[in-house]
Design an enzyme around this catalytic site. Structure first.
Site: not given
Ligand code: NAP
Length: 293
Positions: A52, A96, A119
Protein backbone atom coordinates in the site's frame (compact mmCIF):
# COMPACT_ATOMS: atom_id res chain seq x y z
CA UNK A 1 -11.00 -17.67 -23.32
CA UNK A 2 -9.89 -14.13 -22.48
CA UNK A 3 -7.68 -13.37 -19.53
CA UNK A 4 -8.85 -10.45 -17.38
CA UNK A 5 -5.61 -8.57 -16.85
CA UNK A 6 -6.08 -6.95 -13.44
CA UNK A 7 -2.48 -5.79 -13.38
CA UNK A 8 -2.93 -3.79 -16.57
CA UNK A 9 -6.30 -2.31 -15.55
CA UNK A 10 -4.87 -1.40 -12.14
CA UNK A 11 -1.91 0.33 -13.84
CA UNK A 12 -4.29 2.28 -16.10
CA UNK A 13 -6.40 3.44 -13.15
CA UNK A 14 -3.27 4.39 -11.19
CA UNK A 15 -2.07 6.49 -14.13
CA UNK A 16 -5.47 8.24 -14.12
CA UNK A 17 -5.14 8.88 -10.37
CA UNK A 18 -1.57 10.15 -10.77
CA UNK A 19 -2.62 12.61 -13.47
CA UNK A 20 -5.53 13.85 -11.36
CA UNK A 21 -3.34 14.19 -8.25
CA UNK A 22 -0.78 16.26 -10.17
CA UNK A 23 -3.57 18.57 -11.31
CA UNK A 24 -5.15 18.82 -7.85
CA UNK A 25 -1.84 19.58 -6.18
CA UNK A 26 -1.38 22.47 -8.60
CA UNK A 27 -4.58 24.03 -7.21
CA UNK A 28 -4.09 23.09 -3.55
CA UNK A 29 -0.59 22.28 -2.36
CA UNK A 30 -1.71 19.62 0.11
CA UNK A 31 -1.12 16.04 -1.09
CA UNK A 32 -3.68 13.21 -0.55
CA UNK A 33 -2.55 11.32 2.54
CA UNK A 34 -3.34 7.70 3.42
CA UNK A 35 -2.31 6.34 6.81
CA UNK A 36 -2.20 2.69 7.84
CA UNK A 37 -2.15 1.19 11.31
CA UNK A 38 -0.70 -2.27 11.77
CA UNK A 39 -0.60 -4.22 15.02
CA UNK A 40 1.84 -7.13 15.41
CA UNK A 41 4.23 -8.89 13.08
CA UNK A 42 1.95 -10.97 10.82
CA UNK A 43 4.11 -11.35 7.64
CA UNK A 44 1.15 -11.24 5.22
CA UNK A 45 -0.11 -8.02 6.83
CA UNK A 46 3.39 -6.50 6.68
CA UNK A 47 3.53 -7.35 2.96
CA UNK A 48 0.09 -5.83 2.31
CA UNK A 49 0.96 -2.61 4.14
CA UNK A 50 4.32 -2.31 2.32
CA UNK A 51 2.39 -2.77 -0.97
CA UNK A 52 0.00 0.00 0.00
CA UNK A 53 2.88 2.38 0.81
CA UNK A 54 4.51 1.63 -2.54
CA UNK A 55 1.21 2.15 -4.38
CA UNK A 56 0.70 5.51 -2.61
CA UNK A 57 4.14 6.67 -3.74
CA UNK A 58 3.44 5.56 -7.31
CA UNK A 59 0.46 7.93 -7.62
CA UNK A 60 1.92 10.87 -5.68
CA UNK A 61 0.08 10.32 -2.37
CA UNK A 62 1.68 10.81 0.99
CA UNK A 63 1.56 7.70 3.16
CA UNK A 64 2.36 6.99 6.78
CA UNK A 65 2.37 3.78 8.77
CA UNK A 66 1.78 3.34 12.50
CA UNK A 67 3.51 0.08 13.45
CA UNK A 68 2.35 -1.09 16.86
CA UNK A 69 3.60 -4.07 18.87
CA UNK A 70 1.50 -7.24 19.21
CA UNK A 71 0.77 -6.48 22.88
CA UNK A 72 -0.82 -3.07 22.13
CA UNK A 73 -4.02 -2.82 24.17
CA UNK A 74 -7.41 -2.16 22.61
CA UNK A 75 -7.52 1.16 24.50
CA UNK A 76 -4.16 2.27 23.05
CA UNK A 77 -5.27 1.37 19.54
CA UNK A 78 -8.57 3.22 19.97
CA UNK A 79 -6.63 6.31 21.12
CA UNK A 80 -4.56 6.25 17.92
CA UNK A 81 -7.75 5.92 15.88
CA UNK A 82 -9.24 8.93 17.70
CA UNK A 83 -6.07 10.88 16.89
CA UNK A 84 -6.26 9.93 13.19
CA UNK A 85 -9.98 10.75 13.11
CA UNK A 86 -9.09 14.32 14.08
CA UNK A 87 -5.80 14.74 12.21
CA UNK A 88 -6.55 17.17 9.39
CA UNK A 89 -3.31 16.12 7.64
CA UNK A 90 -4.71 12.61 7.04
CA UNK A 91 -7.48 12.17 4.46
CA UNK A 92 -8.16 8.51 5.08
CA UNK A 93 -6.74 5.58 7.05
CA UNK A 94 -7.01 1.86 7.40
CA UNK A 95 -6.42 -0.52 10.28
CA UNK A 96 -4.85 -3.65 8.81
CA UNK A 97 -6.82 -6.82 9.64
CA UNK A 98 -6.63 -9.33 11.21
CA UNK A 99 -5.94 -7.83 14.64
CA UNK A 100 -4.54 -9.82 17.57
CA UNK A 101 -7.23 -11.82 19.38
CA UNK A 102 -7.41 -9.51 22.43
CA UNK A 103 -8.64 -6.59 20.29
CA UNK A 104 -12.23 -6.42 19.05
CA UNK A 105 -12.20 -5.81 15.27
CA UNK A 106 -15.82 -4.74 15.45
CA UNK A 107 -15.09 -2.06 18.06
CA UNK A 108 -12.08 -0.83 16.10
CA UNK A 109 -13.97 -0.59 12.79
CA UNK A 110 -16.85 1.22 14.46
CA UNK A 111 -14.50 3.76 16.06
CA UNK A 112 -13.17 4.96 12.67
CA UNK A 113 -14.78 8.17 11.46
CA UNK A 114 -16.84 7.02 8.42
CA UNK A 115 -15.53 9.99 6.42
CA UNK A 116 -11.97 8.58 6.78
CA UNK A 117 -12.91 4.87 6.48
CA UNK A 118 -11.32 4.31 3.07
CA UNK A 119 -11.52 0.52 3.53
CA UNK A 120 -15.31 0.95 3.48
CA UNK A 121 -15.82 -1.45 6.41
CA UNK A 122 -17.69 0.93 8.77
CA UNK A 123 -21.43 0.13 9.04
CA UNK A 124 -22.20 3.69 7.90
CA UNK A 125 -20.38 3.08 4.60
CA UNK A 126 -21.87 -0.40 4.18
CA UNK A 127 -25.34 1.09 4.86
CA UNK A 128 -24.75 3.83 2.30
CA UNK A 129 -23.62 1.22 -0.23
CA UNK A 130 -26.76 -0.89 0.38
CA UNK A 131 -28.95 2.22 0.01
CA UNK A 132 -27.25 3.13 -3.27
CA UNK A 133 -25.80 6.34 -1.78
CA UNK A 134 -22.25 7.48 -2.56
CA UNK A 135 -19.94 5.49 -0.25
CA UNK A 136 -16.41 4.20 0.07
CA UNK A 137 -16.87 0.74 -1.43
CA UNK A 138 -14.85 -2.09 0.14
CA UNK A 139 -11.72 -2.25 -2.01
CA UNK A 140 -11.88 -5.85 -3.32
CA UNK A 141 -15.55 -5.77 -4.43
CA UNK A 142 -14.92 -2.30 -5.87
CA UNK A 143 -12.01 -3.77 -7.84
CA UNK A 144 -14.13 -6.67 -9.09
CA UNK A 145 -16.94 -4.48 -10.44
CA UNK A 146 -14.39 -2.26 -12.15
CA UNK A 147 -12.83 -5.28 -13.88
CA UNK A 148 -16.26 -6.31 -15.19
CA UNK A 149 -16.94 -2.75 -16.29
CA UNK A 150 -13.59 -2.15 -18.01
CA UNK A 151 -13.88 -5.46 -19.92
CA UNK A 152 -17.45 -4.53 -20.99
CA UNK A 153 -18.77 -7.75 -19.48
CA UNK A 154 -22.57 -7.68 -19.49
CA UNK A 155 -24.01 -8.22 -16.01
CA UNK A 156 -27.67 -7.28 -16.50
CA UNK A 157 -29.99 -10.27 -16.24
CA UNK A 158 -27.10 -12.66 -15.61
CA UNK A 159 -27.00 -15.24 -12.85
CA UNK A 160 -24.07 -14.42 -10.60
CA UNK A 161 -23.00 -16.99 -8.01
CA UNK A 162 -20.77 -15.74 -5.20
CA UNK A 163 -18.90 -18.39 -3.24
CA UNK A 164 -18.27 -16.91 0.23
CA UNK A 165 -20.15 -14.38 2.37
CA UNK A 166 -17.43 -12.51 4.26
CA UNK A 167 -18.01 -8.88 5.21
CA UNK A 168 -15.04 -7.77 3.11
CA UNK A 169 -15.63 -9.70 -0.13
CA UNK A 170 -18.58 -12.09 -0.61
CA UNK A 171 -21.41 -10.10 0.96
CA UNK A 172 -20.53 -6.65 -0.46
CA UNK A 173 -19.85 -7.96 -3.98
CA UNK A 174 -23.20 -9.79 -3.91
CA UNK A 175 -24.90 -6.49 -2.99
CA UNK A 176 -23.05 -4.49 -5.66
CA UNK A 177 -23.95 -6.94 -8.42
CA UNK A 178 -27.62 -7.16 -7.46
CA UNK A 179 -28.06 -3.36 -7.28
CA UNK A 180 -30.20 -1.54 -9.81
CA UNK A 181 -27.09 -0.11 -11.46
CA UNK A 182 -24.46 -0.84 -14.04
CA UNK A 183 -22.52 -3.02 -13.46
CA UNK A 184 -25.28 -4.77 -11.51
CA UNK A 185 -28.82 -5.96 -12.21
CA UNK A 186 -27.65 -9.55 -11.74
CA UNK A 187 -29.68 -12.26 -10.07
CA UNK A 188 -27.29 -13.23 -7.29
CA UNK A 189 -26.92 -16.46 -5.34
CA UNK A 190 -24.60 -16.46 -2.34
CA UNK A 191 -23.08 -19.80 -1.27
CA UNK A 192 -21.23 -20.53 1.98
CA UNK A 193 -20.07 -23.39 4.14
CA UNK A 194 -23.63 -24.45 4.96
CA UNK A 195 -24.82 -24.46 1.32
CA UNK A 196 -25.95 -27.85 0.06
CA UNK A 197 -25.00 -28.99 -3.44
CA UNK A 198 -22.60 -26.10 -4.04
CA UNK A 199 -21.54 -27.64 -7.35
CA UNK A 200 -25.07 -27.37 -8.76
CA UNK A 201 -25.21 -23.68 -7.87
CA UNK A 202 -21.78 -22.84 -9.23
CA UNK A 203 -22.42 -24.76 -12.46
CA UNK A 204 -25.49 -22.58 -13.09
CA UNK A 205 -23.52 -19.31 -12.89
CA UNK A 206 -23.02 -16.98 -15.82
CA UNK A 207 -20.64 -15.07 -13.56
CA UNK A 208 -18.88 -17.04 -10.82
CA UNK A 209 -17.02 -15.20 -8.05
CA UNK A 210 -14.89 -17.48 -5.87
CA UNK A 211 -14.02 -15.97 -2.47
CA UNK A 212 -13.93 -18.86 -0.04
CA UNK A 213 -10.28 -19.10 0.90
CA UNK A 214 -9.86 -22.77 -0.18
CA UNK A 215 -7.00 -23.49 -2.58
CA UNK A 216 -8.21 -24.61 -6.03
CA UNK A 217 -11.67 -25.44 -4.70
CA UNK A 218 -13.44 -24.66 -7.98
CA UNK A 219 -12.85 -27.39 -10.55
CA UNK A 220 -13.94 -27.59 -14.21
CA UNK A 221 -17.05 -29.67 -13.43
CA UNK A 222 -18.31 -26.80 -11.22
CA UNK A 223 -18.27 -24.26 -14.05
CA UNK A 224 -20.69 -23.73 -16.94
CA UNK A 225 -19.31 -23.41 -20.49
CA UNK A 226 -18.48 -19.77 -21.33
CA UNK A 227 -18.91 -18.54 -17.75
CA UNK A 228 -17.03 -15.49 -16.48
CA UNK A 229 -14.88 -16.57 -13.52
CA UNK A 230 -13.46 -14.13 -10.97
CA UNK A 231 -10.97 -15.73 -8.60
CA UNK A 232 -10.48 -13.75 -5.39
CA UNK A 233 -8.51 -16.35 -3.43
CA UNK A 234 -4.81 -15.92 -2.71
CA UNK A 235 -2.82 -18.85 -1.32
CA UNK A 236 0.92 -19.34 -0.98
CA UNK A 237 1.77 -22.93 -1.83
CA UNK A 238 5.23 -24.50 -1.66
CA UNK A 239 6.96 -24.83 -5.02
CA UNK A 240 10.30 -26.21 -6.13
CA UNK A 241 10.01 -24.25 -9.39
CA UNK A 242 10.40 -20.74 -7.96
CA UNK A 243 13.30 -18.97 -6.27
CA UNK A 244 11.15 -17.93 -3.34
CA UNK A 245 10.11 -21.56 -2.72
CA UNK A 246 6.42 -20.80 -3.10
CA UNK A 247 3.90 -19.74 -5.71
CA UNK A 248 0.49 -18.14 -5.55
CA UNK A 249 -2.71 -20.00 -6.32
CA UNK A 250 -6.35 -19.00 -6.16
CA UNK A 251 -9.66 -20.55 -5.14
CA UNK A 252 -10.02 -21.80 -8.74
CA UNK A 253 -8.13 -24.64 -10.45
CA UNK A 254 -7.01 -22.30 -13.20
CA UNK A 255 -5.60 -24.74 -15.80
CA UNK A 256 -8.73 -26.83 -16.14
CA UNK A 257 -11.32 -24.09 -15.52
CA UNK A 258 -9.77 -21.54 -17.93
CA UNK A 259 -10.48 -23.84 -20.91
CA UNK A 260 -14.25 -23.57 -20.28
CA UNK A 261 -14.56 -19.85 -19.58
CA UNK A 262 -15.28 -16.81 -21.69
CA UNK A 263 -13.24 -14.69 -19.23
CA UNK A 264 -11.15 -15.54 -16.18
CA UNK A 265 -8.90 -13.66 -13.74
CA UNK A 266 -5.46 -15.17 -13.09
CA UNK A 267 -3.78 -15.43 -9.67
CA UNK A 268 -1.58 -13.47 -9.31
CA UNK A 269 -2.40 -10.50 -11.55
CA UNK A 270 -6.21 -10.56 -11.41
CA UNK A 271 -8.20 -9.23 -8.48
CA UNK A 272 -5.17 -8.60 -6.20
CA UNK A 273 -3.78 -5.47 -7.93
CA UNK A 274 -7.32 -4.03 -8.12
CA UNK A 275 -7.77 -4.18 -4.35
CA UNK A 276 -4.99 -1.70 -3.59
CA UNK A 277 -6.17 0.42 -6.51
CA UNK A 278 -9.66 0.56 -4.96
CA UNK A 279 -8.09 1.82 -1.76
CA UNK A 280 -6.25 4.56 -3.67
CA UNK A 281 -9.49 5.57 -5.40
CA UNK A 282 -11.27 5.80 -2.03
CA UNK A 283 -8.41 7.91 -0.62
CA UNK A 284 -8.69 10.30 -3.54
CA UNK A 285 -12.46 10.55 -2.89
CA UNK A 286 -11.70 11.33 0.78
CA UNK A 287 -9.20 14.04 -0.24
CA UNK A 288 -11.80 15.56 -2.57
CA UNK A 289 -14.48 15.20 0.14
CA UNK A 290 -16.65 13.52 -2.48
CA UNK A 291 -18.68 11.30 -0.15
CA UNK A 292 -19.14 13.29 3.07
CA UNK A 293 -18.71 16.87 1.82
P1 NAP B 1 -13.23 -15.54 4.85
O1 NAP B 1 -13.53 -14.38 5.72
O2 NAP B 1 -12.45 -16.70 5.40
O3 NAP B 1 -14.62 -16.10 4.29
C1 NAP B 1 -14.68 -17.29 3.56
C2 NAP B 1 -16.11 -17.54 3.13
O4 NAP B 1 -16.13 -18.74 2.38
C3 NAP B 1 -17.08 -17.73 4.31
O5 NAP B 1 -18.31 -17.13 4.01
C4 NAP B 1 -17.22 -19.26 4.39
O6 NAP B 1 -18.49 -19.69 4.81
C5 NAP B 1 -17.03 -19.67 2.95
N1 NAP B 1 -16.45 -21.01 2.84
C6 NAP B 1 -15.29 -21.46 3.37
N2 NAP B 1 -15.09 -22.75 3.03
C7 NAP B 1 -16.15 -23.12 2.26
C8 NAP B 1 -16.52 -24.32 1.58
N3 NAP B 1 -15.75 -25.42 1.63
N4 NAP B 1 -17.67 -24.33 0.88
C9 NAP B 1 -18.46 -23.22 0.81
N5 NAP B 1 -18.15 -22.06 1.42
C10 NAP B 1 -17.01 -22.01 2.13
O7 NAP B 1 -12.46 -15.12 3.53
P2 NAP B 1 -12.34 -13.71 2.78
O8 NAP B 1 -11.67 -12.73 3.64
O9 NAP B 1 -13.62 -13.37 2.11
O10 NAP B 1 -11.28 -14.14 1.65
C11 NAP B 1 -11.52 -15.17 0.72
C12 NAP B 1 -10.27 -15.43 -0.09
O11 NAP B 1 -9.95 -14.26 -0.80
C13 NAP B 1 -9.01 -15.73 0.73
O12 NAP B 1 -8.21 -16.63 -0.01
C14 NAP B 1 -8.31 -14.39 0.86
O13 NAP B 1 -6.92 -14.50 1.02
C15 NAP B 1 -8.64 -13.81 -0.49
N6 NAP B 1 -8.67 -12.34 -0.54
C16 NAP B 1 -8.05 -11.78 -1.59
C17 NAP B 1 -8.10 -10.43 -1.76
C18 NAP B 1 -7.45 -9.84 -2.96
O14 NAP B 1 -7.09 -8.67 -2.95
N7 NAP B 1 -7.30 -10.61 -4.04
C19 NAP B 1 -8.73 -9.61 -0.82
C20 NAP B 1 -9.39 -10.21 0.24
C21 NAP B 1 -9.36 -11.60 0.37
P3 NAP B 1 -19.11 -19.37 6.29
O15 NAP B 1 -19.54 -17.94 6.24
O16 NAP B 1 -20.24 -20.31 6.40
O17 NAP B 1 -17.99 -19.63 7.26
Amino acid sequence: MKLIDGKKIAENIRMEIKTEVARLIDDDDKTPHLAAVIVGEDPASQTYVAGKEKACKSVGFQSSVYKLPENTSEKELLEIIMFLNKDTEVDGFIVQLPLPGHISEEKVIQSINPSKDVDGFHPANLGRMISGLPAYLPATPYGIVQLLERYNIETEGKHCVVLGRSNIVGTPVSILLSRKASPGNCTVTVCHSKTKNIKEWSASADILIAAIGQTEFVTADMVKDNAVVIDVGIHRVPSTETKSGFRLKGDVKFDEVAKKCSYITPVPGGVGPMTITGLLQNTLKAYKKEIYG
